[in-house]
Design a protein around this motif. Sequence first.
Motif, PDB file in Angstrom:
ATOM      1  N   PHE A  80     -38.287  69.770 -18.189  1.00 41.58           N
ATOM      2  CA  PHE A  80     -38.131  70.859 -18.434  1.00 41.58           C
ATOM      3  C   PHE A  80     -39.567  71.075 -17.129  1.00 41.58           C
ATOM      4  CE2 PHE A  80     -39.888  76.017 -17.453  1.00 41.58           C
ATOM      5  CZ  PHE A  80     -39.163  76.360 -17.106  1.00 41.58           C
ATOM      6  N   ILE A  81     -39.249  71.663 -15.522  1.00 47.55           N
ATOM      7  CA  ILE A  81     -40.339  71.457 -15.005  1.00 47.55           C
ATOM      8  C   ILE A  81     -40.889  73.237 -14.693  1.00 47.55           C
ATOM      9  CG2 ILE A  81     -41.563  71.116 -12.794  1.00 47.55           C
ATOM     10  CD1 ILE A  81     -39.056  68.884 -12.545  1.00 47.55           C
ATOM     11  N   SER A  82     -41.843  73.167 -15.540  1.00 43.36           N
ATOM     12  CA  SER A  82     -42.581  74.750 -15.512  1.00 43.36           C
ATOM     13  C   SER A  82     -42.212  76.049 -13.938  1.00 43.36           C
ATOM     14  CB  SER A  82     -43.612  75.067 -15.750  1.00 43.36           C
ATOM     15  OG  SER A  82     -43.802  76.276 -15.218  1.00 43.36           O
ATOM     16  N   PRO A  83     -41.566  76.741 -13.019  1.00 43.55           N
ATOM     17  CA  PRO A  83     -41.380  77.935 -12.121  1.00 43.55           C
ATOM     18  C   PRO A  83     -42.955  77.389 -11.663  1.00 43.55           C
ATOM     19  CG  PRO A  83     -40.173  78.631 -13.746  1.00 43.55           C
ATOM     20  CD  PRO A  83     -40.891  77.447 -14.309  1.00 43.55           C
ATOM     21  N   MET A  84     -44.107  78.002 -12.297  1.00 40.42           N
ATOM     22  CA  MET A  84     -45.085  78.424 -11.773  1.00 40.42           C
ATOM     23  C   MET A  84     -46.532  77.410 -10.756  1.00 40.42           C
ATOM     24  SD  MET A  84     -45.603  81.726 -13.136  1.00 40.42           S
ATOM     25  CE  MET A  84     -46.838  82.170 -13.639  1.00 40.42           C
ATOM     26  N   LEU A  85     -45.277  75.861 -11.890  1.00 45.77           N
ATOM     27  CA  LEU A  85     -46.560  75.125 -11.336  1.00 45.77           C
ATOM     28  C   LEU A  85     -46.178  75.202  -9.527  1.00 45.77           C
ATOM     29  CD1 LEU A  85     -45.309  71.450 -13.071  1.00 45.77           C
ATOM     30  CD2 LEU A  85     -47.645  72.892 -12.637  1.00 45.77           C
ATOM     31  N   TRP A  86     -45.156  76.200  -8.565  1.00 47.41           N
ATOM     32  CA  TRP A  86     -44.756  76.623  -7.193  1.00 47.41           C
ATOM     33  C   TRP A  86     -46.706  76.994  -7.264  1.00 47.41           C
ATOM     34  CZ3 TRP A  86     -42.599  74.255  -3.516  1.00 47.41           C
ATOM     35  CH2 TRP A  86     -41.499  73.694  -3.745  1.00 47.41           C
ATOM     36  N   GLY A  87     -47.045  77.605  -8.109  1.00 41.65           N
ATOM     37  CA  GLY A  87     -48.627  78.809  -7.390  1.00 41.65           C
ATOM     38  C   GLY A  87     -49.668  77.454  -7.636  1.00 41.65           C
ATOM     39  N   VAL A  88     -49.652  76.563  -8.008  1.00 39.16           N
ATOM     40  CA  VAL A  88     -50.661  75.643  -7.837  1.00 39.16           C
ATOM     41  C   VAL A  88     -50.704  74.773  -6.052  1.00 39.16           C
ATOM     42  CG1 VAL A  88     -51.526  73.224  -9.324  1.00 39.16           C
ATOM     43  CG2 VAL A  88     -50.571  75.565  -9.901  1.00 39.16           C
ATOM     44  N   GLU A  89     -51.821  74.501  -5.800  1.00 38.37           N
ATOM     45  CA  GLU A  89     -51.628  74.103  -4.393  1.00 38.37           C
ATOM     46  C   GLU A  89     -50.923  72.784  -4.104  1.00 38.37           C
ATOM     47  OE1 GLU A  89     -55.456  75.349  -2.120  1.00 38.37           O
ATOM     48  OE2 GLU A  89     -54.995  77.417  -2.394  1.00 38.37           O
ATOM     49  N   SER A  90     -51.701  72.016  -5.310  1.00 42.81           N
ATOM     50  CA  SER A  90     -51.800  70.443  -4.845  1.00 42.81           C
ATOM     51  C   SER A  90     -50.241  70.259  -5.305  1.00 42.81           C
ATOM     52  CB  SER A  90     -52.654  69.275  -5.768  1.00 42.81           C
ATOM     53  OG  SER A  90     -52.218  70.494  -7.507  1.00 42.81           O
ATOM     54  N   HIS A  91     -49.453  70.782  -6.152  1.00 47.01           N
ATOM     55  CA  HIS A  91     -47.594  70.645  -6.155  1.00 47.01           C
ATOM     56  C   HIS A  91     -46.777  71.018  -5.259  1.00 47.01           C
ATOM     57  CE1 HIS A  91     -47.958  69.673 -11.074  1.00 47.01           C
ATOM     58  NE2 HIS A  91     -49.077  70.103 -10.813  1.00 47.01           N
ATOM     59  N   VAL A  92     -47.331  72.470  -4.850  1.00 45.90           N
ATOM     60  CA  VAL A  92     -47.367  72.429  -3.356  1.00 45.90           C
ATOM     61  C   VAL A  92     -47.379  71.462  -2.221  1.00 45.90           C
ATOM     62  CG1 VAL A  92     -46.241  74.103  -1.452  1.00 45.90           C
ATOM     63  CG2 VAL A  92     -47.595  75.188  -4.162  1.00 45.90           C
ATOM     64  N   ILE A  93     -48.702  71.629  -2.159  1.00 47.08           N
ATOM     65  CA  ILE A  93     -48.324  69.711  -1.182  1.00 47.08           C
ATOM     66  C   ILE A  93     -47.270  68.510  -1.497  1.00 47.08           C
ATOM     67  CG2 ILE A  93     -50.265  68.844  -0.215  1.00 47.08           C
ATOM     68  CD1 ILE A  93     -52.005  71.077  -1.106  1.00 47.08           C
ATOM     69  N   GLU A  94     -47.448  68.217  -2.895  1.00 50.91           N
ATOM     70  CA  GLU A  94     -46.854  66.793  -3.120  1.00 50.91           C
ATOM     71  C   GLU A  94     -45.377  67.507  -2.659  1.00 50.91           C
ATOM     72  OE1 GLU A  94     -46.461  64.068  -6.862  1.00 50.91           O
ATOM     73  OE2 GLU A  94     -47.253  66.202  -7.269  1.00 50.91           O
ATOM     74  N   ARG A  95     -44.734  68.545  -3.170  1.00 51.89           N
ATOM     75  CA  ARG A  95     -43.635  68.340  -3.070  1.00 51.89           C
ATOM     76  C   ARG A  95     -43.158  68.386  -1.330  1.00 51.89           C
ATOM     77  NH1 ARG A  95     -43.305  73.234  -8.126  1.00 51.89           N
ATOM     78  NH2 ARG A  95     -43.312  71.534  -9.262  1.00 51.89           N
ATOM     79  N   PHE A  96     -43.522  68.840  -0.003  1.00 56.08           N
ATOM     80  CA  PHE A  96     -43.115  68.888   0.715  1.00 56.08           C
ATOM     81  C   PHE A  96     -43.570  67.968   1.395  1.00 56.08           C
ATOM     82  CE2 PHE A  96     -43.003  74.044   0.143  1.00 56.08           C
ATOM     83  CZ  PHE A  96     -41.652  73.945   1.309  1.00 56.08           C
ATOM     84  N   GLU A  97     -44.499  67.118   1.097  1.00 54.79           N
ATOM     85  CA  GLU A  97     -45.183  66.124   1.826  1.00 54.79           C
ATOM     86  C   GLU A  97     -43.584  64.827   1.648  1.00 54.79           C
ATOM     87  OE1 GLU A  97     -50.004  65.104   2.694  1.00 54.79           O
ATOM     88  OE2 GLU A  97     -48.482  65.012   0.203  1.00 54.79           O
ATOM     89  N   SER A  98     -43.038  65.089   0.488  1.00 55.54           N
ATOM     90  CA  SER A  98     -42.178  64.386  -0.448  1.00 55.54           C
ATOM     91  C   SER A  98     -40.729  64.389   0.572  1.00 55.54           C
ATOM     92  CB  SER A  98     -42.148  64.496  -1.784  1.00 55.54           C
ATOM     93  OG  SER A  98     -41.064  65.894  -2.025  1.00 55.54           O
ATOM     94  N   ALA A  99     -41.206  65.246   1.191  1.00 59.09           N
ATOM     95  CA  ALA A  99     -39.523  66.169   2.132  1.00 59.09           C
ATOM     96  C   ALA A  99     -40.382  66.078   3.266  1.00 59.09           C
ATOM     97  CB  ALA A  99     -39.715  67.714   2.002  1.00 59.09           C
ATOM     98  N   GLY A 100     -41.450  65.419   3.962  1.00 60.29           N
ATOM     99  CA  GLY A 100     -41.622  65.307   4.944  1.00 60.29           C
ATOM    100  C   GLY A 100     -42.468  66.014   6.035  1.00 60.29           C
ATOM    101  N   VAL A 101     -43.231  66.739   5.004  1.00 63.52           N
ATOM    102  CA  VAL A 101     -43.720  67.683   6.160  1.00 63.52           C
ATOM    103  C   VAL A 101     -46.048  67.209   5.851  1.00 63.52           C
ATOM    104  CG1 VAL A 101     -45.335  69.502   5.986  1.00 63.52           C
ATOM    105  CG2 VAL A 101     -42.568  69.546   5.705  1.00 63.52           C
ATOM    106  N   PRO A 102     -45.961  66.982   6.937  1.00 58.50           N
ATOM    107  CA  PRO A 102     -47.730  66.164   6.628  1.00 58.50           C
ATOM    108  C   PRO A 102     -48.207  67.732   5.632  1.00 58.50           C
ATOM    109  CG  PRO A 102     -47.532  66.880   8.988  1.00 58.50           C
ATOM    110  CD  PRO A 102     -45.946  67.086   8.330  1.00 58.50           C
ATOM    111  N   LYS A 103     -49.263  66.861   5.439  1.00 57.84           N
ATOM    112  CA  LYS A 103     -50.555  68.294   5.080  1.00 57.84           C
ATOM    113  C   LYS A 103     -51.355  68.933   5.277  1.00 57.84           C
ATOM    114  CE  LYS A 103     -54.298  68.455   1.216  1.00 57.84           C
ATOM    115  NZ  LYS A 103     -55.364  67.290   0.512  1.00 57.84           N
ATOM    116  N   GLU A 104     -50.858  68.519   5.991  1.00 57.98           N
ATOM    117  CA  GLU A 104     -52.022  70.503   7.425  1.00 57.98           C
ATOM    118  C   GLU A 104     -51.595  70.556   7.895  1.00 57.98           C
ATOM    119  OE1 GLU A 104     -51.148  65.596   9.738  1.00 57.98           O
ATOM    120  OE2 GLU A 104     -52.071  66.461   7.903  1.00 57.98           O
ATOM    121  N   ASN A 105     -49.919  70.629   7.894  1.00 57.75           N
ATOM    122  CA  ASN A 105     -49.133  72.149   8.188  1.00 57.75           C
ATOM    123  C   ASN A 105     -49.157  72.997   6.810  1.00 57.75           C
ATOM    124  OD1 ASN A 105     -49.242  70.047  10.645  1.00 57.75           O
ATOM    125  ND2 ASN A 105     -46.831  70.356  10.551  1.00 57.75           N
TER     126      ASN A 105
END
Length: 270
Positions: A166-191
């Motif tokens: 189980f992955i806690s939904p609250m990790l969406w409130g942690v910036e580093s996790h958000v960056i990792e997830r969107f970077e894996s979807a092809g979005v550069p960190k600066e965006n």
Amino acid sequence: MNPNKALWEKGDFTQIAETMRESGTALVAQLGVTKGLTVLDLGCGDGTTAIPEATLGATVLGVDIASNLVDAGNRRAQAKGLTNCTFQEGDASNLQGLADQSFDLVVSIFGAMFAPRPFDVAREMVRVTKPGGKIVMGNWIPGDPTLVAQILKISSAYTPPPPEGFISPMLWGVESHVIERFESAGVPKENISFVRDTFTFTAPYSPSEFMHRFKQYYGPTMNAFEAAEKNGKTADLEHELDALFNSHNQSATTATTSIPATFLRVTVRR
């Protein structure tokens, strides 16, 4: 039955959503929504942000995993005469049937964060967003001292441990996790950008009554009370939550409720 679907079809989240209308409208007013914009509102509930988006002239599709909330959203849109706002059932982890690059704006306020498989959620949101478009998420923050994070923290102390993996939904409130997830979807960190924001729950009744609505109608809290009852701890849980709601109330009178909660607002530029 999909466990996430079962959770959000449990109870009646519209009872909570009624206290979120004012802040939902205020948040949408900051998003630059204009006539003709195509918007996907993901994990939309009964339209707390989808309805205001449509009122501003956007063509809005609300998607939620809970069929009862989809029905409620369609009823609200019809009652307001909004022919540019429709709701349908769907899973944020797999937006099958929605074409690539089909929305100018994807909004998910306390919605997609609760879907399982967060990397799939990020990839799907990016997939359906047009180049030059943007994604806006509102996510609760783990350990935050304000209302919702504390409701979920207290509730989790009374429920059995989650299943393995189980992955806690609250990790969406942690910036580093958000960056990792969107970077894996092809979005550069600066965006990807972040701001701490406030969402205020308002109700024409007392904080204790508001707490009872969470007890009766909000899936995670309902589960906590069911588990507490089995362990003879219902009174303890109720006491903890009642103290929380009353201590956070900023209304001028104890007969009404105004409780601010801090969240992480995420903006992703495609």
